[in-house]
Design an enzyme around this catalytic site. Structure first.
Site, PDB file in Angstrom:
ATOM      1  N   ASN A 100       0.906  -1.096   0.122  1.00 24.37           N
ATOM      2  CA  ASN A 100       0.040  -0.017   0.086  1.00 24.37           C
ATOM      3  C   ASN A 100       0.908   1.199   0.057  1.00 24.37           C
ATOM      4  O   ASN A 100       2.230   1.137  -0.005  1.00 24.37           O
ATOM      5  CB  ASN A 100      -0.880  -0.119   1.318  1.00 24.37           C
ATOM      6  CG  ASN A 100      -2.151   0.628   0.938  1.00 24.37           C
ATOM      7  OD1 ASN A 100      -2.584   1.464   0.117  1.00 24.37           O
ATOM      8  ND2 ASN A 100      -3.405  -0.324   1.270  1.00 24.37           N
ATOM      9  N   HIS A 130      24.150   1.674  12.002  1.00 23.78           N
ATOM     10  CA  HIS A 130      25.282   2.501  12.030  1.00 23.78           C
ATOM     11  C   HIS A 130      25.890   2.186  13.289  1.00 23.78           C
ATOM     12  O   HIS A 130      25.268   1.772  14.357  1.00 23.78           O
ATOM     13  CB  HIS A 130      24.827   4.146  12.127  1.00 23.78           C
ATOM     14  CG  HIS A 130      23.914   4.555  11.095  1.00 23.78           C
ATOM     15  ND1 HIS A 130      24.874   5.106   9.945  1.00 23.78           N
ATOM     16  CD2 HIS A 130      22.621   4.390  10.719  1.00 23.78           C
ATOM     17  CE1 HIS A 130      23.622   5.365   8.998  1.00 23.78           C
ATOM     18  NE2 HIS A 130      22.784   5.086   9.516  1.00 23.78           N
ATOM     19  N   THR A 189      12.253  -5.843  15.901  1.00 22.66           N
ATOM     20  CA  THR A 189      13.764  -5.747  15.969  1.00 22.66           C
ATOM     21  C   THR A 189      14.137  -7.151  16.001  1.00 22.66           C
ATOM     22  O   THR A 189      15.503  -7.209  16.169  1.00 22.66           O
ATOM     23  CB  THR A 189      14.039  -4.841  17.112  1.00 22.66           C
ATOM     24  OG1 THR A 189      13.354  -5.434  18.434  1.00 22.66           O
ATOM     25  CG2 THR A 189      13.611  -3.317  17.058  1.00 22.66           C
TER      26      THR A 189
END
Length: 224
Positions: A100, A130, A189
């Protein structure tokens, strides 16, 4: 003395001569300002701009742009605009994928999406990572005066038959098993096992999806 270790793409002096692109895809620290990578991002961003500017009625032109942006896209997949890919060529879609509005993919490492995956609006798949310490994360100045930084990434895999509801963010290194549902607004995560209902920030498994969740479908539309 002989050794079995044979480093690839090295010179006679044993120097690793891999490109920044190869380092990036391997999940190693790489120079994000590398000219080859900059050119690839620029091409992808321009293809996204052109795709997003077209009306849905321009189906053939949109499909041609999407197949140039994401060459590894299966049959009967539909990606609504606007879309945002960092590279596109490092993402693969299976068959019958639907994404979508405002689908964002930062594919500095491979993103693999299986068949029959449903992706709600404002979903983001984010492979970049990072360094945690600013001493390694901050911008640096090269000998020619240009700025660059060192980044790395980890791949994302979405199994077949998954549904990522609105506003889901998936971070680098995550695999979501087939048939799982990720609730709206979740931040994923860690890996999610197959056939699981999971949601939250951070996303956690709530329960398995079982036969008790089956629904009686209408049969108004003839099927093959």
């Amino acid at each position: 003395m002989q050794t079995d270790a044979q480093p690839t793409q090295t010179g006679d002096e044993g120097v690793d001569r891999r490109s920044e692109r190869e380092r990036m895809l391997a999940g190693e620290l790489y120079n994000a300002a590398d000219p080859e990578l900059g050119a690839m991002r620029g091409k992808a961003h321009e293809l996204c701009r052109r795709y997003n500017a077209l009306p849905e009625s321009a189906a053939d032109e949109r499909e041609a742009i999407m197949r140039e942006l994401v060459p590894q896209i299966g049959q009967d997949s539909e990606i609504l605009g606007p879309v945002f890919f960092d590279y596109g060529v490092f993402t693969s879609f299976g068959d019958r994928v639907f994404a979508n509005f405002n689908f964002t993919v930062l594919d500095v490492c491979p993103v693999t999406i299986g068949d029959d995956v449903m992706i709600g609006p404002n979903v983001s798949l984010m492979t970049p990572l990072h360094p945690l310490r600013f001493q390694e994360r901050n911008m640096r100045r090269a000998a020619d005066g240009s700025l660059f930084d060192y980044e790395y990434g980890a791949p994302i895999t979405i199994g077949s038959g998954c549904w990522l509801a609105a506003g889901v963010t998936v971070t680098g290194g995550v695999t979501i098993g087939e048939g799982s549902v990720i609730g709206a607004g979740s931040v994923v995560t860690h890996d999610i096992p197959a056939h699981s209902l999971a949601f939250g920030t951070p996303c956690k498994v709530i329960r398995p999806i079982t036969e008790s969740d089956a629904m009686d479908l209408p049969h108004r539309v003839p099927e093959r």
